[in-house]
Design a protein around this motif. Sequence first.
Motif, PDB file in Angstrom:
ATOM      1  N   LEU A 129      13.480   1.612  -2.420  1.00  0.00           N
ATOM      2  CA  LEU A 129      13.053   2.563  -1.586  1.00  0.00           C
ATOM      3  C   LEU A 129      11.133   2.060  -1.789  1.00  0.00           C
ATOM      4  N   GLN A 130      10.760   1.387  -2.754  1.00  0.00           N
ATOM      5  CA  GLN A 130       9.475   1.262  -2.415  1.00  0.00           C
ATOM      6  C   GLN A 130       9.217  -0.115  -1.008  1.00  0.00           C
ATOM      7  N   ALA A 131      10.863  -1.295  -1.273  1.00  0.00           N
ATOM      8  CA  ALA A 131      10.152  -1.751  -0.003  1.00  0.00           C
ATOM      9  C   ALA A 131      10.488  -0.229   1.534  1.00  0.00           C
ATOM     10  N   LEU A 132      11.183   0.207   1.745  1.00  0.00           N
ATOM     11  CA  LEU A 132      11.199   1.019   2.800  1.00  0.00           C
ATOM     12  C   LEU A 132      10.145   2.231   2.502  1.00  0.00           C
ATOM     13  N   HIS A 133       9.616   1.894   2.075  1.00  0.00           N
ATOM     14  CA  HIS A 133       8.007   2.966   2.188  1.00  0.00           C
ATOM     15  C   HIS A 133       6.607   1.823   2.992  1.00  0.00           C
ATOM     16  N   LEU A 134       6.833   0.758   2.237  1.00  0.00           N
ATOM     17  CA  LEU A 134       6.337  -0.835   2.818  1.00  0.00           C
ATOM     18  C   LEU A 134       6.583  -0.324   4.237  1.00  0.00           C
ATOM     19  N   LEU A 135       7.961  -0.674   4.771  1.00  0.00           N
ATOM     20  CA  LEU A 135       7.590  -1.052   6.393  1.00  0.00           C
ATOM     21  C   LEU A 135       8.171   0.127   6.797  1.00  0.00           C
ATOM     22  N   ILE A 136       8.414   1.426   6.818  1.00  0.00           N
ATOM     23  CA  ILE A 136       8.512   2.447   7.510  1.00  0.00           C
ATOM     24  C   ILE A 136       6.511   3.385   7.627  1.00  0.00           C
ATOM     25  N   ASP A 137       6.699   4.134   6.086  1.00  0.00           N
ATOM     26  CA  ASP A 137       5.233   4.518   6.059  1.00  0.00           C
ATOM     27  C   ASP A 137       4.118   3.917   6.231  1.00  0.00           C
ATOM     28  N   ASP A 138       3.904   2.291   5.856  1.00  0.00           N
ATOM     29  CA  ASP A 138       2.320   1.584   5.409  1.00  0.00           C
ATOM     30  C   ASP A 138       2.810   0.635   6.897  1.00  0.00           C
ATOM     31  N   HIS A 139       3.926   0.372   7.541  1.00  0.00           N
ATOM     32  CA  HIS A 139       3.782  -0.771   8.551  1.00  0.00           C
ATOM     33  C   HIS A 139       3.336  -2.353   7.797  1.00  0.00           C
ATOM     34  N   LYS A 140       3.672  -2.470   6.529  1.00  0.00           N
ATOM     35  CA  LYS A 140       4.051  -3.618   5.863  1.00  0.00           C
ATOM     36  C   LYS A 140       5.136  -4.107   6.401  1.00  0.00           C
ATOM     37  N   TYR A 141       4.772  -4.918   7.743  1.00  0.00           N
ATOM     38  CA  TYR A 141       6.503  -5.343   7.811  1.00  0.00           C
ATOM     39  C   TYR A 141       6.413  -7.229   6.596  1.00  0.00           C
ATOM     40  N   GLY A 142       5.654  -7.816   6.735  1.00  0.00           N
ATOM     41  CA  GLY A 142       5.638  -8.959   6.000  1.00  0.00           C
ATOM     42  C   GLY A 142       5.808  -8.483   4.043  1.00  0.00           C
ATOM     43  N   GLN A 143       4.804  -7.791   4.023  1.00  0.00           N
ATOM     44  CA  GLN A 143       5.476  -7.271   2.556  1.00  0.00           C
ATOM     45  C   GLN A 143       6.548  -6.493   1.810  1.00  0.00           C
ATOM     46  N   ALA A 144       7.184  -6.054   3.097  1.00  0.00           N
ATOM     47  CA  ALA A 144       8.490  -4.913   3.168  1.00  0.00           C
ATOM     48  C   ALA A 144       9.478  -6.549   3.021  1.00  0.00           C
ATOM     49  N   ARG A 145       9.429  -7.570   3.457  1.00  0.00           N
ATOM     50  CA  ARG A 145      10.507  -8.174   3.573  1.00  0.00           C
ATOM     51  C   ARG A 145      10.430  -9.234   2.649  1.00  0.00           C
ATOM     52  N   ALA A 146       9.116  -9.498   2.288  1.00  0.00           N
ATOM     53  CA  ALA A 146       8.821  -9.838   0.729  1.00  0.00           C
ATOM     54  C   ALA A 146       9.464  -9.146  -0.503  1.00  0.00           C
ATOM     55  N   ALA A 147       9.695  -8.083   0.160  1.00  0.00           N
ATOM     56  CA  ALA A 147       9.715  -7.389  -1.290  1.00  0.00           C
ATOM     57  C   ALA A 147      11.211  -7.064  -1.756  1.00  0.00           C
ATOM     58  N   MET A 148      12.035  -6.814  -0.770  1.00  0.00           N
ATOM     59  CA  MET A 148      13.583  -7.165   0.247  1.00  0.00           C
ATOM     60  C   MET A 148      14.051  -8.338  -0.903  1.00  0.00           C
ATOM     61  N   VAL A 149      13.222  -9.423  -0.683  1.00  0.00           N
ATOM     62  CA  VAL A 149      13.753 -10.426  -0.663  1.00  0.00           C
ATOM     63  C   VAL A 149      13.715 -11.107  -2.282  1.00  0.00           C
TER      64      VAL A 149
END
Length: 820
Positions: A129-149
């Motif tokens: 949910l944290q990674a999804l929040h970074l991707l969809i709500d904050d549009h922080k694609y790089g941080q979201a991918r880093a959080a996922m990995v």
Amino acid sequence: MKKQSISLTLTISFSFLFCVLLGLGWLGLSRMGHINADLQDLVTKRWAKVQFCREALGYSNLNNRITMELFLLDSTDQVPSLLKSRAENTDKISALVRRIEELGVEPGKERELLDAIVAARKPYIASYLQALHLLIDDHKYGQARAAMVDQTLPLLIRYHDAWNRFVEFQGEQMDQAAEESRSRYAKAHRMVLSLLILAGCLCVAVGFDVTRRMTKEIGRREKAEEQIGRMNAELEEKVTGRTQELAVAKDALFVEKERAQVTLNSIGDAVACTDSSGNVTFLNLVAEKMTGWSHSEASGRPVADVVEILDATSRKVNSSSTRLTVDKNLTVHVPSNNILVRQDGLEIPIEDSVAPIHDREGQATGAVIVFRDVSAARAMALRLAHSAEHDVLTGLPNRALLNDRINQAIILASRHTKKVGALFLDLDGFKHINDSLGHLTGDKLLQSITKRLCDCVRASDTVSRQGGDEFVVLLSEMEHSEDAAVTARRLLQAVAAAHLINDQDLHVTTSIGISVYPDDGLDAETLIKNADTAMYQAKENGRQSYQFFKSSMNERAVERQSIEEGLRRALERKEFTLHYQPKVSLKTGEITGAEALLRWKPARQELVSPAKFIPVAEDCGLILPIGKWVLREACAQARAWSDARLPSITIAVNISAMEFRHEHFLEGVFEILKETGLDPKLLELELTESVLMKRVEATGSILATLRAKGIRVAVDDFGTGYSSLSYLRKFPIDALKIDQSFVRQITTYGGETSIVTAIIGMGRSLGLRVIAEGVETPEELAFLQGQQCEEGQGYYFSRPLPPGQFVKLLETGIPESIVA
């Protein structure tokens, strides 16, 4: 009597013993049944838990795939549906965990393993949910991918490992239960087997006695059975043959029916069948999907209720086709402007036809309706029509659509006594951005310019892209020609403002040519051509400006076109020649060098001024082959003079910006020197300040390579460009040539000499030779000698001469009376 009593006693004893043994055997078999039932119950529960685990892992894997899709989406349109699917899968996983609990969880290891699954799932869900929040709500694609990995993926592996350990435990428990059951089953099996063997022995004894008594009866019956057997065999043979025939017929009918069903369900068109009354009897899968009715729901209903077809224009129900097909026994093709109304009310454009269904006698017993969804085909047709009339990159109308709109605007303008304006725009500096930053950046810049152009005009006007960096703006129904000038000024300001592309401010300007109907043309082609001609005049006037078309421009355009066509054949026809103008030492009066100057004399025509044909050659790219010819011819001439043992002089050749920036410039120069055999020290290349100051780093590298080979470099027309001391120090330059406009000021404009004096002083302080161009009077010569200028060039010493006359000048030298 005694024999009968003994026989009766034995019979009763054997019967009782036999019953006891059978009872014991039944108890053994019952025990084995209980063992099997217990094992089956245990295995069933364990297997159900394994299946629930696998389903949970399957839904978890689906969630992982949805997560990956979320990170790969180009747009957010599909995000809600993907999130909904993932939430449903998560609920299913929770439901499966509850079902495992309902089957019963043994305390101890099984309880620990199930609790481990629940414990591993919570941090995994939180990290996701944290990674999804970074991707969809904050549009922080790089941080979201880093959080996922870095976070979510390890927690996911831990979560799956917990499920796998639970599955392995269930398998171990099933193996242990199976082993225990096998042991208990073996014991019961041995007991039952022993009892059965004993019962078998008793049965053999009793059977022997019974057999002896019944032998006679059997003998009598054998004959009767033999006869009955023969009769049964004959009857069975007949029944078998008939049964096989029926089976073959049934299989053939089934195969044919299945083939027809598969065929109808495999075709891309929807198929609906009706009986003679117009009630639905069949829908294939495509028809079910398109109508929204299932086969079971539609069967027996009127076809007009299931396949509701409306005329797209009149909105009337088209229900007569089926009835007409059955009554007239005809195939009917329904008009193409029909729409199908689904059960849910959604409308789909279709094409359909209706044909009769015949029985064996050829009578119409119903109808088959075949229809297809043409939404994609019609959408594709619209897209193709749009693409044929619009530019792919900008979406603006292309040349064909613009011509049509101009002609339409002309018709309206003539009817309402109005004017029509055509503005031809060409971007200044776009090619440099496109070449240096790449075509992708160039495309984004064109899209940014397109938006600004559209914002500057009315909704009734048209902005069109002609290709490359050229645009045409159509202004319809203008009151006055000045309205076009107002719009042109607005367009100039809009384009010139900085464009933010890829976090970088890019600057371009535009030159605009304007033509007006009916003054400058009565059709689209003429208006665009005249606006194009006016645009070139605007560029010649200094760019970042607009120019109205004038009839005199056509004459210049025709002349320019004639020059370009002549230049394309001049090399082939050997119409070019070189004249040489001497450079003279102002101290000694000796000829120190010569500048090669290009002359063009077309067949049966006078000499064409270089001021006319050189700019045309640069614009159309012919300056490259022409410049190469000039360099080769000049080097060959200089080598010929050297071989003739004439005074050693340098030969100067002007290099254009296009030649200098060409990727094979250095290779071409060195190749010509090698071909002609000219000493590189005798070659001097003249470059203007504007050429040197473009791409400074590359310029420095090229000049250093030339200097390493011994080739000299002079700055031509010095003082008319940047005149920067920094580049004079940075670049390996040998000489400065003072532009003739400054030399002319020595005897005009009140004797303005400060610029010439400054340039001579600057050159002397930097150790550079200074050459004054355009020396034409004794006063100019005297002043230059007084300022210790090293060399001079101009009509005062000699006009540019053909090679033969220049040889004579080399032999005789400049008269002392001129230089003294």
